[in-house]
Design a protein around this motif. Structure first.
Motif, PDB file in Angstrom:
ATOM      1  N   ILE A  58      24.060 122.687  10.366  1.00  0.00           N
ATOM      2  CA  ILE A  58      23.962 124.110   9.276  1.00  0.00           C
ATOM      3  C   ILE A  58      23.047 124.522  10.876  1.00  0.00           C
ATOM      4  CG2 ILE A  58      23.266 124.620   7.221  1.00  0.00           C
ATOM      5  CD1 ILE A  58      25.819 122.752   7.254  1.00  0.00           C
ATOM      6  N   LEU A  70      23.805 124.786   1.399  1.00  0.00           N
ATOM      7  CA  LEU A  70      25.138 123.862   2.366  1.00  0.00           C
ATOM      8  C   LEU A  70      23.974 122.551   2.513  1.00  0.00           C
ATOM      9  CD1 LEU A  70      26.349 126.902   4.163  1.00  0.00           C
ATOM     10  CD2 LEU A  70      27.188 125.690   2.658  1.00  0.00           C
ATOM     11  N   TRP A  71      22.683 123.028   2.898  1.00  0.00           N
ATOM     12  CA  TRP A  71      21.954 121.620   3.678  1.00  0.00           C
ATOM     13  C   TRP A  71      22.816 119.773   2.307  1.00  0.00           C
ATOM     14  CZ3 TRP A  71      20.860 119.698   8.296  1.00  0.00           C
ATOM     15  CH2 TRP A  71      20.069 118.411   8.379  1.00  0.00           C
ATOM     16  N   LEU A 103      26.023 119.120   1.620  1.00  0.00           N
ATOM     17  CA  LEU A 103      27.282 117.884   2.465  1.00  0.00           C
ATOM     18  C   LEU A 103      26.065 117.089   2.517  1.00  0.00           C
ATOM     19  CD1 LEU A 103      27.860 121.262   4.623  1.00  0.00           C
ATOM     20  CD2 LEU A 103      29.558 119.701   3.503  1.00  0.00           C
ATOM     21  N   SER A 104      24.967 116.751   2.465  1.00  0.00           N
ATOM     22  CA  SER A 104      23.688 115.778   2.778  1.00  0.00           C
ATOM     23  C   SER A 104      23.639 114.817   1.852  1.00  0.00           C
ATOM     24  CB  SER A 104      22.777 115.788   3.653  1.00  0.00           C
ATOM     25  OG  SER A 104      21.740 116.386   2.492  1.00  0.00           O
ATOM     26  N   TRP A 139      28.189 118.032  10.628  1.00  0.00           N
ATOM     27  CA  TRP A 139      28.234 119.187  10.402  1.00  0.00           C
ATOM     28  C   TRP A 139      26.946 120.186  10.814  1.00  0.00           C
ATOM     29  CZ3 TRP A 139      31.834 121.848   6.731  1.00  0.00           C
ATOM     30  CH2 TRP A 139      32.445 121.817   6.598  1.00  0.00           C
ATOM     31  N   ARG A 152      25.666 114.373   8.269  1.00  0.00           N
ATOM     32  CA  ARG A 152      26.688 113.009   7.981  1.00  0.00           C
ATOM     33  C   ARG A 152      26.938 113.350   6.018  1.00  0.00           C
ATOM     34  NH1 ARG A 152      29.761 110.876  12.519  1.00  0.00           N
ATOM     35  NH2 ARG A 152      27.962 110.549  13.532  1.00  0.00           N
ATOM     36  N   ASP A 153      27.989 114.203   6.358  1.00  0.00           N
ATOM     37  CA  ASP A 153      28.467 113.876   5.127  1.00  0.00           C
ATOM     38  C   ASP A 153      29.169 112.732   4.444  1.00  0.00           C
ATOM     39  OD1 ASP A 153      30.625 113.744   5.062  1.00  0.00           O
ATOM     40  OD2 ASP A 153      31.650 115.652   4.603  1.00  0.00           O
TER      41      ASP A 153
END
Length: 72
Positions: A31, A5-6, A9-10, A29, A22-23
């Protein structure tokens, strides 16, 4: 799963402290591994303090590091 996920999204965004990022579209977000909630609900207040202090030093939350802090 935290790592997957990290990374997703990153990608193209910005990482911040305590598991926040912050995406690429500017959405924030956090996590948080389920294990953190377990460690933070421990009845031993000193253990919770150590886990909290370790978490505040992290960018991406690291379960092994949080567990090591819990052990002291």
């Amino acid at each position: 799963e935290v790592d997957r996920l990290w990374e997703a999204l990153s990608d193209g965004g910005n990482v911040e402290q305590c598991g926040w990022l912050r995406d690429r579209w500017g959405l924030s977000w956090q996590i948080v591994p389920r294990r953190l909630a377990e460690l933070m609900s421990d009845p031993d207040s000193q253990k919770v303090r150590r886990v909290t202090e370790a978490m505040l030093q992290m960018v991406k939350l690291d379960i092994a590091g949080l567990e090591a802090a819990a052990r002291g």
